[in-house]
Design a protein around this motif. Structure first.
Motif, PDB file in Angstrom:
ATOM      1  N   MET A 188      10.305  -5.026  -5.540  1.00  0.00           N
ATOM      2  CA  MET A 188       8.962  -4.441  -5.517  1.00  0.00           C
ATOM      3  C   MET A 188       8.113  -4.878  -6.707  1.00  0.00           C
ATOM      4  O   MET A 188       8.632  -5.183  -7.781  1.00  0.00           O
ATOM      5  CB  MET A 188       9.057  -2.915  -5.490  1.00  0.00           C
ATOM      6  N   ASP A 189       6.810  -4.833  -6.504  1.00  0.00           N
ATOM      7  CA  ASP A 189       5.844  -5.207  -7.541  1.00  0.00           C
ATOM      8  C   ASP A 189       5.438  -3.994  -8.370  1.00  0.00           C
ATOM      9  O   ASP A 189       4.263  -3.637  -8.461  1.00  0.00           O
ATOM     10  CB  ASP A 189       4.618  -5.868  -6.910  1.00  0.00           C
ATOM     11  N   VAL A 190       6.430  -3.383  -9.017  1.00  0.00           N
ATOM     12  CA  VAL A 190       6.163  -2.245  -9.888  1.00  0.00           C
ATOM     13  C   VAL A 190       6.049  -2.739 -11.315  1.00  0.00           C
ATOM     14  O   VAL A 190       6.931  -3.438 -11.807  1.00  0.00           O
ATOM     15  CB  VAL A 190       7.280  -1.189  -9.777  1.00  0.00           C
ATOM     16  N   GLY A 191       4.974  -2.377 -12.000  1.00  0.00           N
ATOM     17  CA  GLY A 191       4.798  -2.775 -13.389  1.00  0.00           C
ATOM     18  C   GLY A 191       4.280  -4.193 -13.538  1.00  0.00           C
ATOM     19  O   GLY A 191       3.839  -4.843 -12.587  1.00  0.00           O
ATOM     20  N   ASN A 192       4.356  -4.680 -14.776  1.00  0.00           N
ATOM     21  CA  ASN A 192       3.787  -5.986 -15.123  1.00  0.00           C
ATOM     22  C   ASN A 192       4.823  -6.967 -15.655  1.00  0.00           C
ATOM     23  O   ASN A 192       4.497  -8.114 -15.941  1.00  0.00           O
ATOM     24  CB  ASN A 192       2.730  -5.801 -16.231  1.00  0.00           C
TER      25      ASN A 192
ATOM     26  N   ASP B 263      -3.229   8.235  -2.755  1.00  0.00           N
ATOM     27  CA  ASP B 263      -2.498   6.981  -2.981  1.00  0.00           C
ATOM     28  C   ASP B 263      -1.855   6.456  -1.709  1.00  0.00           C
ATOM     29  O   ASP B 263      -1.213   7.206  -0.971  1.00  0.00           O
ATOM     30  CB  ASP B 263      -1.379   7.198  -4.012  1.00  0.00           C
ATOM     31  N   ARG B 264      -1.988   5.166  -1.487  1.00  0.00           N
ATOM     32  CA  ARG B 264      -1.245   4.470  -0.431  1.00  0.00           C
ATOM     33  C   ARG B 264      -1.228   2.969  -0.762  1.00  0.00           C
ATOM     34  O   ARG B 264      -1.538   2.123   0.063  1.00  0.00           O
ATOM     35  CB  ARG B 264      -1.833   4.742   0.959  1.00  0.00           C
ATOM     36  N   TYR B 265      -0.785   2.695  -1.994  1.00  0.00           N
ATOM     37  CA  TYR B 265      -0.860   1.331  -2.497  1.00  0.00           C
ATOM     38  C   TYR B 265      -0.109   0.344  -1.617  1.00  0.00           C
ATOM     39  O   TYR B 265      -0.585  -0.759  -1.358  1.00  0.00           O
ATOM     40  CB  TYR B 265      -0.338   1.245  -3.939  1.00  0.00           C
TER      41      TYR B 265
ATOM     42  N   PRO C  48      -5.855  -1.960 -11.138  1.00  0.00           N
ATOM     43  CA  PRO C  48      -5.607  -1.613 -12.542  1.00  0.00           C
ATOM     44  C   PRO C  48      -4.141  -1.874 -12.900  1.00  0.00           C
ATOM     45  O   PRO C  48      -3.270  -1.830 -12.049  1.00  0.00           O
ATOM     46  CB  PRO C  48      -5.930  -0.116 -12.595  1.00  0.00           C
ATOM     47  N   ALA C  49      -3.903  -2.169 -14.167  1.00  0.00           N
ATOM     48  CA  ALA C  49      -2.538  -2.452 -14.599  1.00  0.00           C
ATOM     49  C   ALA C  49      -1.639  -1.256 -14.322  1.00  0.00           C
ATOM     50  O   ALA C  49      -1.916  -0.136 -14.785  1.00  0.00           O
ATOM     51  CB  ALA C  49      -2.533  -2.777 -16.089  1.00  0.00           C
TER      52      ALA C  49
ATOM     53  N   PHE D 126       3.401   3.156  -7.756  1.00  0.00           N
ATOM     54  CA  PHE D 126       2.598   2.008  -8.164  1.00  0.00           C
ATOM     55  C   PHE D 126       1.350   2.447  -8.936  1.00  0.00           C
ATOM     56  O   PHE D 126       0.397   1.688  -9.071  1.00  0.00           O
ATOM     57  CB  PHE D 126       2.200   1.197  -6.931  1.00  0.00           C
ATOM     58  N   GLY D 127       1.360   3.685  -9.439  1.00  0.00           N
ATOM     59  CA  GLY D 127       0.184   4.236 -10.098  1.00  0.00           C
ATOM     60  C   GLY D 127      -0.108   3.597 -11.438  1.00  0.00           C
ATOM     61  O   GLY D 127       0.784   3.122 -12.144  1.00  0.00           O
TER      62      GLY D 127
END
Length: 352
Positions: free
Chosen positions: A211-215, A326-328, A342-343, A293-294
């Protein structure tokens, strides 16, 4: 003022699960997560954590998931599990723990069971020393040294499974589960061996898309092995029958046709389940996030200090939940096409 009733968010989703992080630190450095090396300032106390759980339960949360980082690094874990037991009379149905298992000794497993923990999910991303070392971020030394360290870690996790079983957690009732993050080109060769291990040990394996969580984790779409491809590969080896996804659940479940148990896949990328997501996350320093993903959270410490204000906490959480939209994961494609995002916060900070 009257306390709020169970809130629904902007998409008519109820609050059902509280994921409470106990630490942002971890004893591993898995590249898909990459935890912090130090705690954020202002960690919550046992009293403050219990107050947050009580407020969430009052608003409808029947499940508490204790997370990290690695929650076994928190010496107050057992005390917290024991402290929230009275909330079962108010609607708390389940207390679960997610851990990498490395620190789960026989004594710790027995203590957690005695304190009232219902369920354990342990993480294992490979069945060879080389794969475990790679996915745990083990570094230093040559390849043979890393392999041996990976083999030692694998043995620790396998031992943790048996420690949990001996402590009274029943795998056949879903009280011990195994998580594995599968990343194309990194450990997708471990897919069938992991399924075979889970079948042999009588565990339900949960396969999680990268998953694309974080940077920090270098996520890219081509590194995702989709849930459909995972299921297809396993089905060719051991035929599967669909079971489906429980309401508000994260995993689509399958049954091995030969009676070898169940398999779950968490398809946050390829088959998002935002539509009935009911999870609230609170970090180890008291910041509430309404999505994994917030990018922005709500600091709850003003209602916790100098001492918790139960009614104010409930009102604040109810207001936060009612504003939630939220529904990223469902919006990911549009964002990839050029909308600004946003980051986001990091996975270990949010509690996974």
């Amino acid at each position: 003022m009257d306390r709020p009733t169970q809130p629904f968010d902007q998409l008519r989703r109820p609050l059902g699960v509280l994921r409470l992080s106990l630490t942002a630190r971890c004893n591993l450095a898995c590249p898909y997560c990459l935890p912090d090396g130090a705690e954020p300032p202002g960690l919550l106390s046992l009293e403050e954590r219990r107050a947050l759980v009580a407020a969430a339960v009052a608003l409808g949360a029947g499940s508490l998931r204790l997370t990290g980082g690695e929650p076994l690094l928190n010496p107050g874990l057992e005390a917290l599990v024991a402290a929230v037991q009275p909330l079962r009379a108010r609607g708390l149905r389940e207390i679960a723990l997610t851990s990498n298992g490395v620190l789960l000794t026989s004594e710790r497993a027995r203590a957690l069971r005695a304190a009232g923990l219902d369920r354990l999910t342990l993480s294992l991303d490979g069945v060879t020393g080389t794969a475990v070392a790679r996915m745990a971020g083990l570094s230093g030394g040559d390849a043979d040294t890393r392999r041996r360290r990976g083999e030692a870690q694998l043995e620790q996790v396998l031992a943790a499974i048996e420690h949990a079983r001996s402590a009274g957690f029943a795998a056949e009732r879903g009280q011990i589960k195994l998580n594995a993050v599968i990343q194309r080109g990194a450990n997708d060769d471990q897919l069938l061996p992991l399924a075979g291990l889970a079948r042999q040990r009588g565990l339900e394996l949960r396969l999680i898309e990268f998953m694309d969580v974080g940077n920090r984790n270098g996520w890219r779409p081509e590194a995702v092995l989709s849930a459909a491809e995972m299921v297809g590969r396993i089905n060719r080896r051991w035929p599967l029958d669909p079971v489906g996804r429980d309401p508000h659940g994260t995993a689509i479940r399958w049954r091995f046709r030969d009676g070898g148990g169940h398999l779950g896949v968490v398809a946050s990328i390829s088959a998002p389940f935002c539509g009935d997501c009911n999870r609230l996350r609170i970090t180890a320093d008291g910041i509430a996030y309404t999505c994994l993903f917030g990018s922005q959270g709500t600091d709850l410490r003003p209602w916790l200090r100098p001492s918790p204000d139960a009614e104010a906490l409930e009102r604040t959480l109810a207001r936060l939940w009612r504003q939630r939209h939220d529904r990223y994961s469902e919006e990911r494609t549009a964002l990839a096409l050029g909308d600004q995002r946003p980051a986001p916060a990091e996975m270990a900070y949010l509690g996974g």
